[in-house]
Design an enzyme around this catalytic site. Structure first.
Site, PDB file in Angstrom:
ATOM      1  N   GLU A  60       0.816  -1.217   0.000  1.00  0.00           N
ATOM      2  CA  GLU A  60       0.000   0.000   0.000  1.00  0.00           C
ATOM      3  C   GLU A  60       0.847   1.264   0.000  1.00  0.00           C
ATOM      4  O   GLU A  60       0.528   2.248  -0.675  1.00  0.00           O
ATOM      5  CB  GLU A  60      -0.954   0.010   1.206  1.00  0.00           C
ATOM      6  CG  GLU A  60      -2.171  -0.893   1.068  1.00  0.00           C
ATOM      7  CD  GLU A  60      -1.899  -2.337   1.452  1.00  0.00           C
ATOM      8  OE1 GLU A  60      -0.737  -2.661   1.793  1.00  0.00           O
ATOM      9  OE2 GLU A  60      -2.839  -3.154   1.415  1.00  0.00           O
ATOM     10  N   HIS A 129      -9.200  -5.382  11.783  1.00  0.00           N
ATOM     11  CA  HIS A 129      -9.977  -5.244  10.553  1.00  0.00           C
ATOM     12  C   HIS A 129     -11.287  -4.487  10.747  1.00  0.00           C
ATOM     13  O   HIS A 129     -12.199  -4.607   9.952  1.00  0.00           O
ATOM     14  CB  HIS A 129     -10.293  -6.628   9.974  1.00  0.00           C
ATOM     15  CG  HIS A 129      -9.115  -7.296   9.331  1.00  0.00           C
ATOM     16  ND1 HIS A 129      -7.952  -7.530  10.015  1.00  0.00           N
ATOM     17  CD2 HIS A 129      -8.921  -7.773   8.078  1.00  0.00           C
ATOM     18  CE1 HIS A 129      -7.100  -8.143   9.202  1.00  0.00           C
ATOM     19  NE2 HIS A 129      -7.648  -8.290   8.020  1.00  0.00           N
TER      20      HIS A 129
END
Lengths: 327, 446
Positions: A60, A129
């Site tokens: 990322e 998450h």
């Protein structure tokens, strides 16, 4: 009007903008060959080819920075994060580079980039998450943050985000990709960034809620209505710039405010809205501003715990009643 | 297992070597000299190596040094006529001790100095004088900036580039003016090499409104987009993926450009370097990843921060060609960059290990206790500006007086820049709210 899923509305926005402007491209993990981890980009590789629909390695930081560099030279990248939970490793790129490039160059550069992806908690995914990441980025001048609550807004706002010359962070709730709704098929349909949507009007209190929380707010408002209290529900749609004026106007009529926000309470979106309203509409308030947020602990895994952790309809009703001084 | 053992033994050996080199600096010099020789030998043996120019007689080099000693660049490091601790044509490349290139590796070595003549490189005398003027500009600008820092006219961090001028000038002269350049916080040299005006740069250091970033960037954040200079970045390694993005745009828009991304040896330990290198190789981007290896990440030497000190090998895991360049000789830098840039334009990224040396501390607040005086002395003969001046005198390309005149002119330009910066007003406070967004009616909260 056509009924589309949230993911289809996003796809329609990206497709239309890519057809319109050859400088727009989509890059991210699994966006091409796999058709998108959440199938948002399904079929786009076939239509636009590998030059413009680009699979990346799991890196990322790398591909976010690549997008920023490309944007500095006039391209208009859409960078998809599989979820915003994974964008923490790209934090430096977003915060130090995308947000500050224009300022530190004295206005020489613009960074017309969109970072988008699933945000927030989606069931029992545990702490890493389940982050609602809006407040982290909302703290950074130079970024715009958009968080739509329905497919129609998703399409209109994403098209605006892609055309925007500033970096836009576009946050989609992970649990909403399959949500269906009427979506405008007007030619060149856009919704301006920074304008709230008044979803429901009532004189007794104002509830502000964005993204998935909006639906909690609407359900709570319906229940309150049955009990004789009419709420105005405002979906800000944009977190930065936040449409404070719409909230102030409403509070002037209802004199009571509840903010529902799935991010953490300390220094969160609800906290900022609460502060702004007490400062700018103090004389109109008949009760302390109430907030409904995730609990101030990491997201737990167990079913009962995560349900208790998330803001709920019941929490929202309870907060509304505190604001109304009824129990 | 055997291999592992070898590695750990080698590491231990390196560690003890480091300790030894701390103890006796003269020994270090001797050891490194040997190392350079070894490097040169292996270089010649390598298949992929460019053919080095014929060796010159040592006497000639002595003359060059003598010339430099007799006509020193005032204020420059070196030119003191002290006998050089080095022999052979390679300068001291620091820690480049062994080149254990895997058989199929595409490594190129430009380790020599005094190996190329200006004719061979196609550089006419005017161009040489321009390069000389440019390198002097970088140095005089920074010397004056350091002085102004001492007088508290300049605040914040000030990382000087002094010693590394051959890298910036050699690179810029070898590439196209529209090839995008991006670097880290030691950015004055590259900015000035790319044609940023001394006035705008000095005013930026002073935090004045006529600065290159209107006083919002400071020393670490020079930008001149009209010159395709994309900064000036303050977070170690953060600019590397962005630089690869510049290369991506060159390829996407088919400009034929190549991006030059500069970073220090400390940045190579950041994940951003490895992610960016992988993407550059994966997408076959026209990207040069250029490590300005001045051998110290702040106060930590490469030996103390790297498992492998041969940074040109860091592209190897991504099948990227590696290039080792002696960054103290502007001709060597020019030659190497010219060669690889043409290939890079075709979508072949390179990992460049540019061995250089900074004569000043990491920043103005660095007392430099991590290196010995002997090491600094040993580096004096490598001064890139002294070297170019000596070359021009030796080859009778310019008279000493003419070169002195150039220096005087440059000094005047820098003095003018200081005056310009002094006279430029501070940015009006309301400009604080400008340049945050392109959208100018953005609803700010005050």
């Amino acid at each position: 009007m056509a009924e589309l899923q949230f993911r289809e509305a996003l796809r329609a926005a990206m497709t239309e903008e890519m057809e319109r402007d050859e400088n727009v491209f989509l890059m991210g993990e699994e966006v091409a060959e796999y058709n998108g981890a959440y199938k948002v980009s399904q079929g786009m590789l076939d239509q636009f080819g590998p030059k413009r629909i680009i699979d990346t390695p799991i890196s990322e930081n790398g591909f976010s920075g690549l997008g920023i560099g490309a944007a500095m030279m006039g391209l208009r990248p859409i960078i998809e994060f599989m979820t915003w939970n994974f964008a923490f490793v790209a934090f430096d790129q977003i915060v130090s580079n995308a947000a500050k490039m224009r300022y530190m160059s004295g206005g020489q550069l613009k960074v017309p980039i969109v970072f988008r992806g699933g945000n927030g908690a989606a069931g029992q995914l545990a702490a890493t998450h389940s982050n609602s990441t809006e407040p982290f980025y909302a703290n950074v001048p130079g970024l715009k943050i958009v968080a739509p609550s329905n497919p129609d807004d998703a399409k209109g706002l994403l098209k605006s985000a892609i055309r925007d010359d500033d970096p836009v962070l576009f946050m989609e709730s992970e649990l909403m990709f399959g949500m269906k709704g009427e979506v405008s098929d007007a030619v060149d349909y856009t919704i301006p960034i920074g304008e709230a949507r008044i979803a429901r009007e009532g004189d007794d209190l104002t509830i502000v809620a964005h993204s998935k929380s909006y639906w909690l707010a609407m359900e709570a408002a319906e229940e309150l209505s049955k009990q004789g209290y009419e709420a105005t529900v405002i979906d800000p749609r944009t977190i930065r710039p936040f449409p404070f004026d719409a909230v102030i106007d409403s509070v002037k009529k209802t004199n009571r405010l509840v903010i529902v926000d799935e991010s953490q309470p300390f220094g969160g979106i609800a906290s900022e809205v609460g502060f702004q309203i007490q400062q700018r509409a103090f004389d109109y308030l008949d009760a302390p501003v109430q907030r409904v947020t995730a609990k101030d602990v990491p997201a737990p895994y167990a079913k009962n715990l995560i349900e208790a952790w998330m803001p709920s309809v019941d929490d929202t009703i309870a907060a509304a009643k505190r604001a109304l001084y009824v129990n | 297992m055997a291999e592992k053992k070898t590695t750990s033994t080698a590491k231990k050996a390196t560690a003890s070597k480091t300790a030894a080199s701390k103890a006796t600096a003269s020994k270090t010099a001797a050891k490194k000299t040997t190392a350079s020789k070894t490097t040169a030998k292996k270089t010649t043996a390598k298949k992929t190596t460019r053919k080095p120019a014929p060796r010159k007689a040592p006497a000639k080099r002595t003359t060059a040094r003598k010339a430099a000693a007799e006509n020193p660049v005032p204020g420059a490091v070196g030119g003191d006529g002290a006998p050089s601790p080095i022999e052979g044509q390679s300068l001291n490349l620091g820690h480049a001790e062994a080149i254990n290139a895997p058989g199929d590796a595409d490594f190129r070595f430009y380790t020599e100095v005094d190996a190329y003549t200006h004719e061979e490189l196609g550089l006419d005398v005017e161009t040489l004088l321009d390069m000389y003027r440019n390198m002097l500009m970088q140095r005089r600008f920074e010397e004056r900036a350091a002085q102004m820092y001492g007088r508290q006219k300049i605040s914040g961090f000030l990382h000087l580039y002094i010693g590394q001028e051959a890298v910036s000038t050699g690179s810029v002269w070898a590439t196209r003016p529209d090839d995008p350049i991006i670097t880290a916080y030691r950015d004055h040299g590259l900015g000035l090499a790319r044609g940023m005006s001394a006035n705008a740069c000095m005013a930026e250091l002073f935090g004045k409104v006529d600065g290159s970033s209107r006083g919002k960037g400071g020393s670490m954040h020079f930008f001149d987009v009209s010159k395709h200079f994309y900064g000036g970045h303050g977070i170690v390694g953060g600019q590397i993926p962005v630089g690869v993005g510049l290369a991506f745009a060159c390829k996407y828009k088919e400009t034929g450009g190549v991006s030059l991304t500069y970073f220090g040896d400390g940045a190579i330990n950041q994940g951003s370097f490895h992610e960016a290198a992988n993407l550059a190789a994966l997408y076959e981007l026209p990207a040069l990843l250029i490590c300005e290896n001045n051998q110290y990440a702040m106060g930590t030497s490469v030996e103390r921060s790297r498992g492998s000190v041969d940074l040109y090998k860091q592209g190897y895991p991504y099948d990227m060609a590696g290039v080792l360049i002696n960054g103290m000789d502007v001709f060597t830098v020019y030659k190497a960059m010219k060669d690889i840039t043409d290939e890079a334009r075709e979508g072949k990224p390179f990992m460049v290990d540019m061995r250089t040396y900074r004569y000043r501390g990491h920043s103005m607040s660095d007392p430099q206790k991590y290196r010995t005086k002997e090491e600094m002395e040993a580096k004096k003969d490598e001064d890139p500006i002294v070297r170019l001046k000596a070359y021009m005198l030796e080859h009778k390309l310019a008279e000493n007086d003419a070169l002195d005149t150039i220096d005087d002119e440059v000094k005047q330009v820098v003095l003018g820049a200081v005056e310009f910066a002094e006279n430029s007003p501070y940015p009006p406070v309301e400009t604080m709210y400008e340049d945050v967004y392109v959208q100018d009616d953005y609803p700010f909260i005050s």
